[in-house]
Design an enzyme around this catalytic site. Structure first.
Site, mmCIF file in Angstrom:
data_model
loop_
_atom_site.group_PDB
_atom_site.id
_atom_site.type_symbol
_atom_site.label_atom_id
_atom_site.label_comp_id
_atom_site.label_asym_id
_atom_site.label_seq_id
_atom_site.Cartn_x
_atom_site.Cartn_y
_atom_site.Cartn_z
ATOM 1 N N LYS A 79 85.117 58.791 72.555
ATOM 2 C CA LYS A 79 83.846 58.987 73.251
ATOM 3 C C LYS A 79 83.405 57.614 73.763
ATOM 4 O O LYS A 79 83.585 56.604 73.070
ATOM 5 C CB LYS A 79 82.815 59.561 72.270
ATOM 6 C CG LYS A 79 81.453 59.849 72.891
ATOM 7 C CD LYS A 79 80.522 60.530 71.883
ATOM 8 C CE LYS A 79 79.178 60.898 72.500
ATOM 9 N NZ LYS A 79 78.277 61.603 71.566
ATOM 10 N N SER A 154 76.197 65.938 73.029
ATOM 11 C CA SER A 154 76.529 64.940 74.021
ATOM 12 C C SER A 154 78.009 64.576 74.073
ATOM 13 O O SER A 154 78.445 63.968 75.048
ATOM 14 C CB SER A 154 75.722 63.667 73.747
ATOM 15 O OG SER A 154 76.093 63.100 72.498
ATOM 16 N N SER A 178 75.734 66.574 68.234
ATOM 17 C CA SER A 178 76.596 66.229 69.368
ATOM 18 C C SER A 178 78.096 66.313 69.129
ATOM 19 O O SER A 178 78.869 66.185 70.079
ATOM 20 C CB SER A 178 76.266 64.834 69.872
ATOM 21 O OG SER A 178 75.150 64.917 70.708
HETATM 22 N N1 GLN Z 1 71.237 67.377 71.667
HETATM 23 C C1 GLN Z 1 70.615 66.463 70.775
HETATM 24 C C2 GLN Z 1 69.786 65.470 71.557
HETATM 25 O O1 GLN Z 1 69.763 65.565 72.746
HETATM 26 C C3 GLN Z 1 71.624 65.774 69.909
HETATM 27 C C4 GLN Z 1 72.297 64.644 70.557
HETATM 28 C C5 GLN Z 1 73.259 63.936 69.659
HETATM 29 O O2 GLN Z 1 73.624 64.422 68.593
HETATM 30 N N2 GLN Z 1 73.653 62.734 70.077
HETATM 31 O O3 GLN Z 1 69.157 64.621 70.998
#
Ligand code: GLN
Length: 498
Positions: A79, A154, A178
């Site tokens: 990532k 994400s 994410s």
């Molecule tokens: N969807 C969640 C957010 O937007 C989690 C994001 C993540 O785990 N980095 O904060």
């Protein structure tokens, strides 16, 4: 050879050991697929194909010389939140469009030391804020099961790359879901370990008290293999904890070897009605309940537990995560590295325009709301209060775990939605309702595939474990995968040969 990308990590390891194929051939196979098919998916931001080819040849040479590292020569990708020395590291943002990291994240070093070959850096929501990978400066990512749908976020690029058969496994990070939610949307297994299990050094911070890196693959065993080199204490991360050093793959093999026809006898799976609440899609609920039935058939006992109302958890997360983000992201000021605006009038103009031009709308929204929550007049009303609720959430999980070994829930209330639906932020946040409690408590959790919707989109089941019980979680998914074939279904793109 045309189906090398459908092999499991274990099969790749065995194939390399038995000289059925070389790492150079394997790496080449994946690079060809990426070059031919990633135009449709957009999962990579940066390719490191040339370095990968060189490393693969070196890995083959080392194997000939008797090097026995199991992962030697197995491809993967990172990532783009992990710093990679000498390689562009963008975090999905224009702010870092020119940032060549001067050092490696600890997990990058460790995966390297295990002999794995990185094929590049994967697309993601900007600064890991989002659930659909649409906030990336480098464009949206398409779900390999259906190109009109999002891959989740994400870690959307990581999920899409694995589901498309571009890499067998990929790293991800999980602050509020994410790893688990994109794994669920792309039909994969993905694990977020206990907070402190994996070093955060060199992982660009979103919300430091919640961020944790983990692994994504098609099966629990694939995740186990990649999580192994990521695990362990790191003196450069003060929140990384010295704890036992499990051998995940060994634990999974031992569990499978000793399992009878009721492998889950004695396992208590907690189910909370709060995790089957309003907004849950019918097909997702049916698939989750069918998976629980299968666990029962295989010997598990289902017990009812209570956890904090997820809507309260959601509000707590969306107070604390932006607060931490507003502080973490203050380092991007246009002065030392990253994006700088053209012709600043003065210092204030430099700060203001660099940040306004460099950050996308979702990131700006969170910096604004986080700064507000931390401001002198509102700190107690918002930030302190949310911290108190966080304590209650942790306590509620502790009470629930007094009566069960793992807690199961759908990973997300829906399957992957359509690209370009342009959800308003509050609606998008609601999609995180089942995953964020885990981060607030620091618990380990995974998502595993448990079926498809009538439209052919994957559905995930989340398993939450007690602190440090990654092996148990992975075993619980692995034994399930020994008796089911959801994890063996392939996306449309994975089935394409090049
Ligand atoms: N969807 C969640 C957010 O937007 C989690 C994001 C993540 O785990 N980095 O904060």
């Amino acid at each position: 050879m045309s189906e090398l990308h459908l092999l499991s990590t274990q099969q790749l390891i065995t194939g390399l050991q038995d000289k059925q194929f070389s790492s150079a051939e394997l790496t080449d196979h994946y690079i060809k697929r990426i070059n031919a098919l990633d135009g449709k998916i957009n999962s990579f931001i940066t390719h490191t194909s040339e370095t990968a080819r060189t490393q693969a040849k070196a890995a083959d040479e080392m194997r000939l010389q008797g090097d026995k590292r199991p992962l030697l020569g197995v491809p993967m990708a990172h990532k783009d939140i992990f710093c990679t020395q000498g390689v562009l590291t963008t975090c999905g943002s224009k702010m870092l469009h020119n940032f060549i990291s001067p050092y490696d994240a600890t997990i990058v070093t460790n995966i390297d030391k295990a002999g794995m070959i990185s094929l590049g850096k994967l697309n993601m929501d900007e600064f890991a804020m989002g659930s659909d990978n649409e906030s990336s400066y480098y464009g949206a990512v398409h779900n390999p099961w259906n190109l009109d749908h999002v891959p989740g976020g994400s870690s959307g690029g990581s999920a899409a790359a694995v589901a498309a058969g571009f890499v067998p496994v990929a790293t991800g990070s999980d602050t509020g879901g994410s790893i688990r939610q994109p794994a669920s949307f792309c039909g994969l297994t993905g694990i977020k370990p206990t907070y402190g299990r994996v070093s955060r050094f060199g992982m660009i911070a979103y919300a430091s008290s919640l961020d944790q890196a983990g692994s994504m693959g098609r099966s629990a065993m694939d995740c186990a293999f990649l999580l192994q080199p990521m695990t362990g204490h790191d003196p450069r991360d003060a929140t990384s904890i010295k704890y036992d050093m499990p051998d995940y793959a060994q634990d999974l093999n031992d569990a499978a070897a000793s399992a009878g026809d009721k492998p889950f006898a004695g396992l208590r799976i907690g189910v909370a009605k709060e995790y089957f609440s309003k907004g849950l899609d019918t097909e997702v609920e049916q698939a989750a309940r069918a998976a629980l039935k299968k666990y029962e058939e295989l010997g598990a006992t289902i017990v009812e537990v209570t956890i904090t109302d997820p809507e309260i958890t959601l509000a707590t997360y969306y107070m604390l995560a932006p607060a931490e983000a507003s502080s973490n992201l203050s380092r991007f000021d246009g002065v030392r590295f990253g994006y700088r605006c053209e012709n600043p009038k003065d210092l204030i103009d430099l700060y203001t325009r660099s940040r306004s031009e460099g950050f996308g709308p979702e990131v700006q929204r969170r910096i604004l709301s986080g700064t507000y929550a931390l401001s002198a007049g509102y700190f107690d009303a918002y930030y302190t209060k949310a911290q108190k609720v966080r304590r209650i959430i942790i306590k509620d999980f502790e009470n629930a775990f007094a009566n069960c070994d793992v807690i199961a829930s759908p990973t997300a209330p829906t399957a992957a939605y359509k690209l370009g639906e342009d959800l308003d932020p509050a609606t998008m946040y609601l999609g995180d309702v089942y995953t964020i409690g885990v981060n607030l408590a620091g618990l380990p959790a995974l998502s595993q595939p448990v079926g498809l919707t009538s439209a052919g989109l994957p559905i995930g089941l989340q398993l939450i474990g007690k602190y440090w019980c990654e092996s148990q979680l992975l075993c619980t998914a692995h034994l399930f995968q020994q008796h089911t074939d959801h994890h063996l279904q392939h996306s449309a793109i994975a089935k394409e040969t090049v």
